[in-house]
Design a protein around this motif. Structure first.
Motif, mmCIF file in Angstrom:
data_model
loop_
_atom_site.group_PDB
_atom_site.id
_atom_site.type_symbol
_atom_site.label_atom_id
_atom_site.label_comp_id
_atom_site.label_asym_id
_atom_site.label_seq_id
_atom_site.Cartn_x
_atom_site.Cartn_y
_atom_site.Cartn_z
ATOM 1 N N ASP A 1 70.856 5.059 60.936
ATOM 2 C CA ASP A 1 71.547 5.143 59.651
ATOM 3 C C ASP A 1 70.716 5.935 58.629
ATOM 4 O OD1 ASP A 1 73.615 4.756 57.846
ATOM 5 O OD2 ASP A 1 72.794 2.851 57.120
ATOM 6 N N ARG A 2 70.166 7.073 59.106
ATOM 7 C CA ARG A 2 69.366 7.989 58.297
ATOM 8 C C ARG A 2 68.080 7.358 57.760
ATOM 9 N NH1 ARG A 2 71.987 11.830 54.097
ATOM 10 N NH2 ARG A 2 69.996 12.843 54.555
ATOM 11 N N ARG A 3 67.583 6.365 58.470
ATOM 12 C CA ARG A 3 66.275 5.808 58.114
ATOM 13 C C ARG A 3 65.165 6.389 58.980
ATOM 14 N NH1 ARG A 3 65.772 0.946 59.405
ATOM 15 N NH2 ARG A 3 67.765 0.545 60.439
ATOM 16 N N ALA A 4 65.533 7.242 59.922
ATOM 17 C CA ALA A 4 64.543 7.890 60.789
ATOM 18 C C ALA A 4 64.933 9.348 60.987
ATOM 19 C CB ALA A 4 64.468 7.175 62.136
ATOM 20 N N ARG A 5 63.908 10.181 61.053
ATOM 21 C CA ARG A 5 64.112 11.615 61.254
ATOM 22 C C ARG A 5 63.012 12.118 62.202
ATOM 23 N NH1 ARG A 5 64.041 14.036 55.842
ATOM 24 N NH2 ARG A 5 66.265 13.552 55.781
ATOM 25 N N VAL A 6 63.422 12.810 63.261
ATOM 26 C CA VAL A 6 62.481 13.374 64.218
ATOM 27 C C VAL A 6 62.892 14.808 64.498
ATOM 28 C CG1 VAL A 6 61.503 13.257 66.538
ATOM 29 C CG2 VAL A 6 61.980 11.145 65.290
ATOM 30 N N ASN A 7 61.975 15.736 64.281
ATOM 31 C CA ASN A 7 62.191 17.146 64.561
ATOM 32 C C ASN A 7 61.077 17.646 65.473
ATOM 33 O OD1 ASN A 7 64.333 17.044 62.755
ATOM 34 N ND2 ASN A 7 63.153 17.876 61.057
ATOM 35 N N ALA A 8 61.423 18.565 66.387
ATOM 36 C CA ALA A 8 60.420 19.084 67.303
ATOM 37 C C ALA A 8 60.759 20.520 67.673
ATOM 38 C CB ALA A 8 60.344 18.225 68.574
ATOM 39 N N ALA A 9 59.727 21.257 68.067
ATOM 40 C CA ALA A 9 59.900 22.648 68.488
ATOM 41 C C ALA A 9 58.854 22.979 69.543
ATOM 42 C CB ALA A 9 59.764 23.600 67.300
ATOM 43 N N LEU A 10 59.246 23.825 70.504
ATOM 44 C CA LEU A 10 58.344 24.415 71.480
ATOM 45 C C LEU A 10 58.399 25.925 71.310
ATOM 46 C CD1 LEU A 10 59.285 22.363 74.679
ATOM 47 C CD2 LEU A 10 57.265 22.041 73.239
ATOM 48 N N PHE A 11 57.266 26.602 71.460
ATOM 49 C CA PHE A 11 57.249 28.040 71.220
ATOM 50 C C PHE A 11 56.318 28.745 72.196
ATOM 51 C CE2 PHE A 11 53.777 26.324 68.711
ATOM 52 C CZ PHE A 11 52.745 27.208 68.972
ATOM 53 N N HIS A 12 56.572 30.012 72.357
ATOM 54 C CA HIS A 12 55.686 30.923 73.092
ATOM 55 C C HIS A 12 55.753 32.273 72.400
ATOM 56 C CE1 HIS A 12 53.638 32.961 76.437
ATOM 57 N NE2 HIS A 12 54.499 33.935 76.234
ATOM 58 N N TYR A 13 54.590 32.908 72.191
ATOM 59 C CA TYR A 13 54.615 34.243 71.602
ATOM 60 C C TYR A 13 53.613 35.159 72.297
ATOM 61 C CZ TYR A 13 50.468 32.869 68.810
ATOM 62 O OH TYR A 13 49.219 32.454 68.400
ATOM 63 N N ARG A 14 53.895 36.443 72.191
ATOM 64 C CA ARG A 14 52.987 37.482 72.667
ATOM 65 C C ARG A 14 52.788 38.482 71.538
ATOM 66 N NH1 ARG A 14 55.974 40.229 75.899
ATOM 67 N NH2 ARG A 14 56.084 42.128 74.638
ATOM 68 N N THR A 15 51.538 38.758 71.222
ATOM 69 C CA THR A 15 51.207 39.736 70.190
ATOM 70 C C THR A 15 50.622 40.971 70.848
ATOM 71 O OG1 THR A 15 50.686 37.918 68.665
ATOM 72 C CG2 THR A 15 49.972 40.122 68.036
ATOM 73 N N ASP A 16 51.208 42.108 70.585
ATOM 74 C CA ASP A 16 50.696 43.377 71.079
ATOM 75 C C ASP A 16 49.907 44.072 69.969
ATOM 76 O OD1 ASP A 16 51.875 43.140 73.622
ATOM 77 O OD2 ASP A 16 53.787 43.879 72.849
ATOM 78 N N GLY A 17 48.691 44.467 70.301
ATOM 79 C CA GLY A 17 47.858 45.167 69.321
ATOM 80 C C GLY A 17 47.425 44.301 68.163
#
Length: 775
Positions: A563-579
């Motif tokens: 009833d909007r008394r809890a909030r859970v957010n999550a993310a997974l990521f991968h990146y590649r940087t060139d130069g």
């Protein structure tokens, strides 16, 4: 430190007077809700991550916020913007300058360069104006609505130098309601912190908001160098800032928002401690004290910063769309001098002539001798930097639909122009600090871009966002060595870089139900080409780096339940940087050299949760994991060599260490933050306890790895015990405030070219704070 308020900041003294006048009015007062922290449900968190006001739960990007009490509690000890460091997942902030020039890192991406023309892959935006120069990024946080942290490339809407993400600071804006706040704190080290705000409406068309902050601390660090002894010589500051905003709505569809702000700081540059690190480990040596230095240049340690800025935001409602114009002007000046070796004397002052030959033989002694100390000092180092001229101009024109159909759009153009002059100095400590080196750099930067972003709602539960930006960047650098500390002849030098880039992003969101959403995002961002000219002072030529580009993939979910008394957010990521642009800082030659790494990869995740256990018992937490790795077998850098223990492969001919496979500097794998608040009601009064904790795992200070220059894990805690009571027209609060309550002592960074010098994060602080607010 003596207080020297100037000009506009003097009105900070008027804020409590304004509040007192209001309290003296007849008691036709309104019901007051300020300081009311009773929660039945979690409130919506409104962010502007996509340049629209949206619920953070609806934005398909990893975004965190700090606002309200959670943000204000960090300011109570007189802290600067570095207080945000590891208080949110994947975010680090540090500085080798002290209370200015903060360096931001997101998901491991950042820049350890300490030159005033250095660029960073994390952009800081305050009140919708980008603050590009690292000096500007240190503007104090006060009277803030919220802090937003956007992770991953944000180039479509925000342009250059955002491949790692953005830190957005939003101040409270003028409203059509009379309200005000006043905070007064006093604590350890003679710290006095005052801030306040006053909002004044003038009918339906005009409103003004004035806010200011004063953070003052007395000198508290003793100098015990032989022949230079002085009590309470360092550590103080007098930091004042102010902001005035005017909101004018001449007609219903048009609003103008004017903003003027300034900062005046007088204090010390970063305080370095010679040989504070035990050789062969990253332990701090026995015998050092946080409140004691041994420096022969402490009397000349100084830092003065002046910042002035203003902006105009115009919003015109055209019906189906709105037209926005945001123009900003920023300027900053600094003069800063410090004892970089962190000690006194040098080995060649040994009258027996044996100290230099013996070298750094003792692995652990914090020895003090008549001619040098603590420990082995090969050469004295006292340097300074000035930025006497700086100007930044920005303009953005944007047309955005007003969310009235399945398709929404934003289209716009952006212009950035910056001119600055930097002066570098060196001083001969043996002759009482006489100047023996001087160089001047000038830089002109021009950038422009055009962008479009489309948001389409295919069904009530499924939507997509796609955007594209074209950017053009150019930098022109000129340098003049006037005086070399080594007797080299003067010379002129020049360099130019330019590039054009495409930034883009695409995301999709699917709402499983009213409380749960899944999203996926892919984005490309870039950092514009850079020039590094600090080596000019030591007769070196500038180095340049090509643009870096980053391609990021991210999936996540956002949810609310109970009833909007809890909030859970999550993310997974991968990146590649060139130069990727890297700065090889220090080494025995004390050079700063720009490099482009062939490839850098990163992957990890973020998790955030909030829970209302009872209306008076609230818990929030964040967790992040970041793995970074440099992939370039050809990349090698100079090291500290003899006075530290290098663990990377070192070429015996060049002395350079390979950094292939190393993590990025200032990039801890783990960050954890936790905040717990519990309150008890006593009629209309409240007693509460708030404790916040932040942890980061170990990290490297430099591109190369050693046993010594590796920051140990840090766990830092805060405590606030407050009592809140209402008056007729205001609420008051008295609180005991503690920061770093376990007195955690840890290195924040190091100096590797001279000795095992380092600098520490803030010591334990206890104080009292009084708050008053009305509305």
């Amino acid at each position: 430190m003596p207080s020297r308020p100037g000009g506009f900041v003097r009105y900070i003294r008027l804020l409590p007077i304004g509040l007192a006048l209001w309290l003296a009015l007849p008691a036709a007062a309104q019901e007051v809700n300020v300081f009311d922290y009773t929660l039945e449900q979690l409130a919506d968190v409104i962010v502007t991550a996509q340049k629209r006001e949206q619920n953070a739960q609806d934005v398909p990007v990893s975004v965190s916020t700090l606002q309200g009490e959670d943000l204000e509690v960090l300011n109570a000890s007189g802290a600067d913007v570095r207080q945000l460091s590891f208080r949110l997942p994947s975010l680090m902030v540090e500085s080798s300058f002290g209370r200015t020039f903060p360096r931001f890192y997101l998901r491991g991406m950042g820049n350890t360069d300490f030159d005033l023309i250095a660029s960073q892959p994390v952009s800081l935006i305050m009140d919708e104006v980008v603050l590009e120069n690292p000096l500007l990024k240190g503007f104090p946080m006060f009277d803030m609505e919220r802090v937003e942290v956007l992770r991953g490339p944000q180039g479509t809407l925000f342009g250059r130098n955002t491949p790692a993400g953005i830190v957005k600071l939003e101040s409270r804006k003028p409203t059509r309601q009379l309200e005000g706040r006043f905070n007064l704190g006093y604590g350890d080290y003679g710290s006095v912190n005052v801030d306040g705000a006053l909002n004044l409406p003038f009918g339906d068309k005009l409103a003004a908001r004035f806010s200011a902050i004063s953070q003052v601390r007395e000198n508290w660090i003793d100098n015990r160098a032989p022949g230079f002894e002085k009590s309470a010589q360092l550590g103080g500051y007098d930091d004042k800032a102010a902001r005035a905003q005017l909101s004018f709505r001449p007609v219903e569809d048009l609003e103008l928002l004017l903003n003027y702000h300034q900062r005046d700081l007088d204090g010390n540059s970063r305080i370095f401690l010679a040989n504070i690190i035990e050789k062969g480990s990253n332990d701090l040596v026995d015998g050092f004290r946080h409140d004691t230095v041994y420096q022969d240049a402490a009397a000349r340690n100084t830092q003065s910063v002046k910042m002035r800025g203003g902006s105009l935001k115009l919003t015109y409602d055209l019906g189906s769309a709105s037209l926005f114009y945001i123009g900003g002007h920023e300027s900053a000046r600094i003069f800063s001098v410090g004892d970089i070796d962190g000690g006194y004397g040098a080995c060649f002052l040994d009258p027996a002539g044996l100290a230099c030959a013996a070298g750094d033989a003792d692995s652990g002694a914090y020895a003090l001798t008549p001619f040098m100390g603590p420990g082995f000092i090969p050469n004295p180092s006292e340097t300074g930097v000035g930025m006497p001229d700086h100007r930044q101009l920005t303009h953005e024109l944007r047309l955005a639909s007003n969310e009235r159909g399945a398709l929404d759009y934003q289209v716009g153009a952006f212009w950035f122009d910056e001119d600055l002059t930097i002066e570098n100095f060196s001083f001969d400590t043996r002759t009482g600090g006489a100047q023996n080196g001087f160089s001047r750099q000038s830089m002109e930067t021009a950038s422009w871009g055009v962008f479009v972003s489309l948001d389409y709602e295919w069904t009530p539960d499924f939507s997509t966002v796609a955007g594209l930006r074209y950017s053009s960047d150019g930098r022109k650098w000129r340098g003049h060595l006037w005086q070399s500390p080594f007797g080299a002849p003067p010379f002129l030098s020049a360099a130019e870089v330019d590039d054009t880039q495409l930034s883009w992003d695409a995301s999709a969101s699917y709402r499983l139900d009213v409380e749960r959403t899944l999203y996926a995002r892919v984005a490309r961002g870039y950092r514009a080409p850079s020039i590094q000219g600090r080596n000019l002072l030591f007769s070196g030529q500038p180095t340049t780096a090509d643009s870096e580009t980053l391609l990021s993939y991210e999936i996540g979910f956002k949810s609310e339940f109970l009833d909007r008394r809890a909030r859970v957010n999550a993310a997974l990521f991968h990146y590649r940087t060139d130069g990727q642009q890297l700065t090889a800082v220090g080494g025995v030659g004390n050079a700063a050299r720009l490099l482009n790494a062939k490839e850098t990869i990163g992957h990890g995740g973020e998790l955030e949760a909030e829970l209302v256990l009872t209306p008076k018992f609230i818990v929030s937490a964040g967790l992040s994991y970041n793995h970074t790795e440099i992939n370039d077998p050809s990349l090698a850098v100079a090291t500290c060599q003899a006075h530290c223990t290098v663990t990377d492969p070192v070429d015996p001919e060049t002395g350079l260490a390979s950094i292939d496979g190393n993590p990025l500097p200032q990039s801890p794998e783990w960050i954890l933050d936790l905040s717990v608040r519990y309150g008890w009601d006593f009629g209309r009064d409240e007693l509460y306890v708030l404790s916040d904790w932040a942890y980061r795992s170990e990290l490297n200070f430099f591109l190369y790895e050693t046993k010594e220059y590796r920051g140990a894990p840090v766990l830092e805690g805060g405590l606030r015990i407050g009592y809140v009571w209402p008056g007729d027209k205001a609420k008051m609060e008295l609180a005991l405030v503690g920061r770093n309550i376990t007195n955690e002592t840890a290195l924040e960074g190091g100096i590797d070219f001279n000795n095992r010098a380092g600098y520490l994060h803030e010591p334990r602080y206890w104080g009292l704070e009084f708050k008053m607010a009305f509305q």
